[in-house]
Design a protein around this motif. Structure first.
Motif, PDB file in Angstrom:
ATOM      1  N   PRO A 157       0.810  -1.233   0.000  1.00  0.00           N
ATOM      2  CA  PRO A 157       0.000   0.000   0.000  1.00  0.00           C
ATOM      3  C   PRO A 157       0.835   1.271   0.000  1.00  0.00           C
ATOM      4  CG  PRO A 157      -0.868  -1.566   1.584  1.00  0.00           C
ATOM      5  CD  PRO A 157       0.447  -2.113   1.124  1.00  0.00           C
ATOM      6  N   LEU A 158       2.020   1.213   0.624  1.00  0.00           N
ATOM      7  CA  LEU A 158       2.894   2.383   0.574  1.00  0.00           C
ATOM      8  C   LEU A 158       3.328   2.691  -0.857  1.00  0.00           C
ATOM      9  CD1 LEU A 158       5.222   1.946   3.704  1.00  0.00           C
ATOM     10  CD2 LEU A 158       3.398   3.625   3.363  1.00  0.00           C
ATOM     11  N   GLU A 159       3.588   1.641  -1.626  1.00  0.00           N
ATOM     12  CA  GLU A 159       3.937   1.863  -3.034  1.00  0.00           C
ATOM     13  C   GLU A 159       2.766   2.483  -3.787  1.00  0.00           C
ATOM     14  OE1 GLU A 159       5.696  -0.433  -6.986  1.00  0.00           O
ATOM     15  OE2 GLU A 159       4.907  -1.603  -5.309  1.00  0.00           O
ATOM     16  N   ALA A 160       1.566   2.030  -3.492  1.00  0.00           N
ATOM     17  CA  ALA A 160       0.384   2.615  -4.141  1.00  0.00           C
ATOM     18  C   ALA A 160       0.241   4.086  -3.778  1.00  0.00           C
ATOM     19  CB  ALA A 160      -0.866   1.840  -3.732  1.00  0.00           C
ATOM     20  N   LEU A 161       0.532   4.436  -2.525  1.00  0.00           N
ATOM     21  CA  LEU A 161       0.479   5.841  -2.124  1.00  0.00           C
ATOM     22  C   LEU A 161       1.519   6.664  -2.864  1.00  0.00           C
ATOM     23  CD1 LEU A 161      -0.069   5.565   1.745  1.00  0.00           C
ATOM     24  CD2 LEU A 161      -1.697   6.398   0.039  1.00  0.00           C
ATOM     25  N   VAL A 162       2.717   6.100  -3.029  1.00  0.00           N
ATOM     26  CA  VAL A 162       3.762   6.799  -3.783  1.00  0.00           C
ATOM     27  C   VAL A 162       3.328   6.987  -5.231  1.00  0.00           C
ATOM     28  CG1 VAL A 162       6.101   6.579  -4.695  1.00  0.00           C
ATOM     29  CG2 VAL A 162       5.660   6.085  -2.294  1.00  0.00           C
ATOM     30  N   GLY A 163       2.710   5.974  -5.814  1.00  0.00           N
ATOM     31  CA  GLY A 163       2.227   6.092  -7.189  1.00  0.00           C
ATOM     32  C   GLY A 163       1.175   7.180  -7.328  1.00  0.00           C
ATOM     33  N   PHE A 164       0.262   7.231  -6.363  1.00  0.00           N
ATOM     34  CA  PHE A 164      -0.769   8.267  -6.405  1.00  0.00           C
ATOM     35  C   PHE A 164      -0.157   9.646  -6.226  1.00  0.00           C
ATOM     36  CE2 PHE A 164      -3.932  10.964  -4.278  1.00  0.00           C
ATOM     37  CZ  PHE A 164      -4.955  10.911  -5.224  1.00  0.00           C
ATOM     38  N   ALA A 165       0.816   9.763  -5.289  1.00  0.00           N
ATOM     39  CA  ALA A 165       1.484  11.049  -5.067  1.00  0.00           C
ATOM     40  C   ALA A 165       2.274  11.475  -6.295  1.00  0.00           C
ATOM     41  CB  ALA A 165       2.403  10.955  -3.851  1.00  0.00           C
ATOM     42  N   LEU A 166       2.904  10.517  -6.966  1.00  0.00           N
ATOM     43  CA  LEU A 166       3.668  10.827  -8.170  1.00  0.00           C
ATOM     44  C   LEU A 166       2.759  11.332  -9.281  1.00  0.00           C
ATOM     45  CD1 LEU A 166       6.503  10.790  -9.399  1.00  0.00           C
ATOM     46  CD2 LEU A 166       6.081   8.422 -10.109  1.00  0.00           C
ATOM     47  N   LEU A 167       1.600  10.707  -9.424  1.00  0.00           N
ATOM     48  CA  LEU A 167       0.642  11.157 -10.432  1.00  0.00           C
ATOM     49  C   LEU A 167       0.142  12.562 -10.118  1.00  0.00           C
ATOM     50  CD1 LEU A 167      -1.245  10.691 -12.857  1.00  0.00           C
ATOM     51  CD2 LEU A 167      -2.851   9.588 -11.277  1.00  0.00           C
ATOM     52  N   SER A 168      -0.213  12.802  -8.866  1.00  0.00           N
ATOM     53  CA  SER A 168      -0.699  14.127  -8.470  1.00  0.00           C
ATOM     54  C   SER A 168       0.374  15.192  -8.650  1.00  0.00           C
ATOM     55  CB  SER A 168      -1.167  14.104  -7.009  1.00  0.00           C
ATOM     56  OG  SER A 168      -2.179  13.139  -6.817  1.00  0.00           O
ATOM     57  N   ALA A 169       1.619  14.853  -8.290  1.00  0.00           N
ATOM     58  CA  ALA A 169       2.715  15.812  -8.423  1.00  0.00           C
ATOM     59  C   ALA A 169       2.996  16.124  -9.882  1.00  0.00           C
ATOM     60  CB  ALA A 169       3.970  15.255  -7.754  1.00  0.00           C
ATOM     61  N   VAL A 209       0.816  16.093 -12.365  1.00  0.00           N
ATOM     62  CA  VAL A 209      -0.249  16.987 -12.835  1.00  0.00           C
ATOM     63  C   VAL A 209       0.004  18.411 -12.341  1.00  0.00           C
ATOM     64  CG1 VAL A 209      -2.709  17.490 -12.679  1.00  0.00           C
ATOM     65  CG2 VAL A 209      -1.951  15.136 -13.009  1.00  0.00           C
ATOM     66  N   ALA A 210       0.383  18.556 -11.069  1.00  0.00           N
ATOM     67  CA  ALA A 210       0.668  19.889 -10.528  1.00  0.00           C
ATOM     68  C   ALA A 210       1.862  20.516 -11.233  1.00  0.00           C
ATOM     69  CB  ALA A 210       0.935  19.783  -9.023  1.00  0.00           C
ATOM     70  N   TRP A 211       2.857  19.721 -11.572  1.00  0.00           N
ATOM     71  CA  TRP A 211       4.044  20.196 -12.295  1.00  0.00           C
ATOM     72  C   TRP A 211       3.646  20.772 -13.655  1.00  0.00           C
ATOM     73  CZ3 TRP A 211       8.304  16.654 -14.734  1.00  0.00           C
ATOM     74  CH2 TRP A 211       9.478  17.398 -14.925  1.00  0.00           C
ATOM     75  N   ILE A 212       2.823  20.039 -14.369  1.00  0.00           N
ATOM     76  CA  ILE A 212       2.378  20.494 -15.690  1.00  0.00           C
ATOM     77  C   ILE A 212       1.529  21.755 -15.567  1.00  0.00           C
ATOM     78  CG2 ILE A 212       0.951  19.871 -17.683  1.00  0.00           C
ATOM     79  CD1 ILE A 212       1.812  16.954 -17.197  1.00  0.00           C
ATOM     80  N   LEU A 213       0.625  21.770 -14.596  1.00  0.00           N
ATOM     81  CA  LEU A 213      -0.240  22.932 -14.414  1.00  0.00           C
ATOM     82  C   LEU A 213       0.536  24.160 -13.953  1.00  0.00           C
ATOM     83  CD1 LEU A 213      -3.371  21.311 -12.710  1.00  0.00           C
ATOM     84  CD2 LEU A 213      -3.097  22.009 -15.098  1.00  0.00           C
ATOM     85  N   GLY A 214       1.709  23.961 -13.361  1.00  0.00           N
ATOM     86  CA  GLY A 214       2.514  25.086 -12.915  1.00  0.00           C
ATOM     87  C   GLY A 214       3.444  25.621 -13.981  1.00  0.00           C
ATOM     88  N   ILE A 215       3.982  24.743 -14.814  1.00  0.00           N
ATOM     89  CA  ILE A 215       5.014  25.184 -15.752  1.00  0.00           C
ATOM     90  C   ILE A 215       4.436  25.941 -16.939  1.00  0.00           C
ATOM     91  CG2 ILE A 215       5.117  23.121 -17.224  1.00  0.00           C
ATOM     92  CD1 ILE A 215       8.182  23.410 -17.083  1.00  0.00           C
ATOM     93  N   TYR A 216       3.232  25.610 -17.365  1.00  0.00           N
ATOM     94  CA  TYR A 216       2.687  26.288 -18.540  1.00  0.00           C
ATOM     95  C   TYR A 216       2.262  27.730 -18.256  1.00  0.00           C
ATOM     96  CZ  TYR A 216       3.267  22.344 -21.612  1.00  0.00           C
ATOM     97  OH  TYR A 216       3.831  21.369 -22.387  1.00  0.00           O
TER      98      TYR A 216
END
Length: 288
Positions: free
Chosen positions: A135-147, A149-156
């Protein structure tokens, strides 16, 4: 062998988490892996003068490559934690022979399924600490996906601010403002606006260094193509008679100096004055 694989897997995971932290959440630093990937894609983008059109894909492609490298390395790291403990510490769905599904590919499969939060359940950990690790790996995967998306929304938006500044400088250049028009209260206001926009772009380069690797085909929206005019404008304004214009020219020069320091420290590395730094920046973007 089990502990060697475990240590290597844990090291890979911690390395990527550190890289993600410094790239996305620590604005004054930049992750080593992400920087290496972005620079490599930039250098491989066949940018030579007017023929360097493939460089327009360097920024988006580099970001995709960084995210892919993060995801794959994390998956491999967790796979190395699972592999030495297969099949003993895992349960298998009916129809799967445990002895035939305990290799490195199977461990990577379990890791990818968990990282993507699919939770297929055909191969699942059964031992106590592995049941917590998955489950910790799943949390990391979810955090990576969210991060991501935030990275893309910030850079443009940062790219939009940079292009807006370049277009504003292009407007001023094409307007061919003479010294008389510049030596006025309106000229001082113009210089103050440019200095403010330059300060914003400087912060954007610090927080989103990846934006450097985005190439603008249109000269009017290309900051490397317009910065020399900002330097010339500051030089002209410094000789004005109006005290507000001279003050605004000093502020604009300081803003240009700050931008050149950030560009030189992170990208051009010339150790020169702002004019040469901006020339190196322009040359790197095919604007020399």
């Amino acid at each position: 062998m089990t502990w060697v694989l475990t240590l290597v897997g844990a090291a890979l995971i911690l390395f990527i988490l550190r890289d993600v932290f410094h790239t996305l959440w620590h604005p004054t630093r930049h992750g080593g892996l992400s920087r290496l990937v972005m620079r490599s894609v930039w250098r491989l983008s066949a940018h030579h003068g007017e023929r360097r059109r493939p460089a327009g894909l360097a920024g988006p492609t580099g970001m995709m490559a960084v995210v892919a490298a993060w995801s794959l390395t994390v998956a491999v790291g967790w796979g190395l934690l699972y592999w030495p403990r297969m099949p003993e510490d895992f349960s298998y769905a009916s129809g799967l022979a445990p002895g035939e599904h305990a290799g490195p590919v199977d461990a990577l499969y379990v890791s990818l399924v968990t990282l993507a939060t699919l939770g297929l359940g055909d191969i699942a950990p059964t031992s106590g600490w592995l049941r917590v690790l998955a489950p910790l790996e799943a949390l990391v995967g979810f955090a990576l996906l969210s991060a991501t998306v935030a990275w893309i929304l910030g850079i443009y938006p940062a790219l939009a601010r940079r292009r807006a500044l370049a277009l504003r400088l292009s407007h001023v250049r094409r307007a061919q403002m003479d010294d008389g028009a510049l030596d006025s209260a309106g000229g001082a206001a113009l210089l103050d606006g440019l200095a403010s926009a330059l300060s914003t772009v400087t912060v954007d380069f610090e927080q989103y260094p990846e934006s450097y690797y985005f190439y603008d085909i249109d000269e009017h929206t290309s900051l490397p193509a317009q910065l020399d005019h900002a330097v010339g404008l500051a030089d002209r304004a410094a000789r004005a008679r109006h005290p507000d214009v001279r003050l605004s020219a000093s502020v604009l020069r300081t803003a240009l100096q700050d931008l050149s320091e950030v560009l030189d420290e992170r990208f051009t590395r010339t150790g020169a004055d702002p004019g040469r730094v901006f020339a190196a920046y322009a040359a790197d973007h095919g604007r020399s």
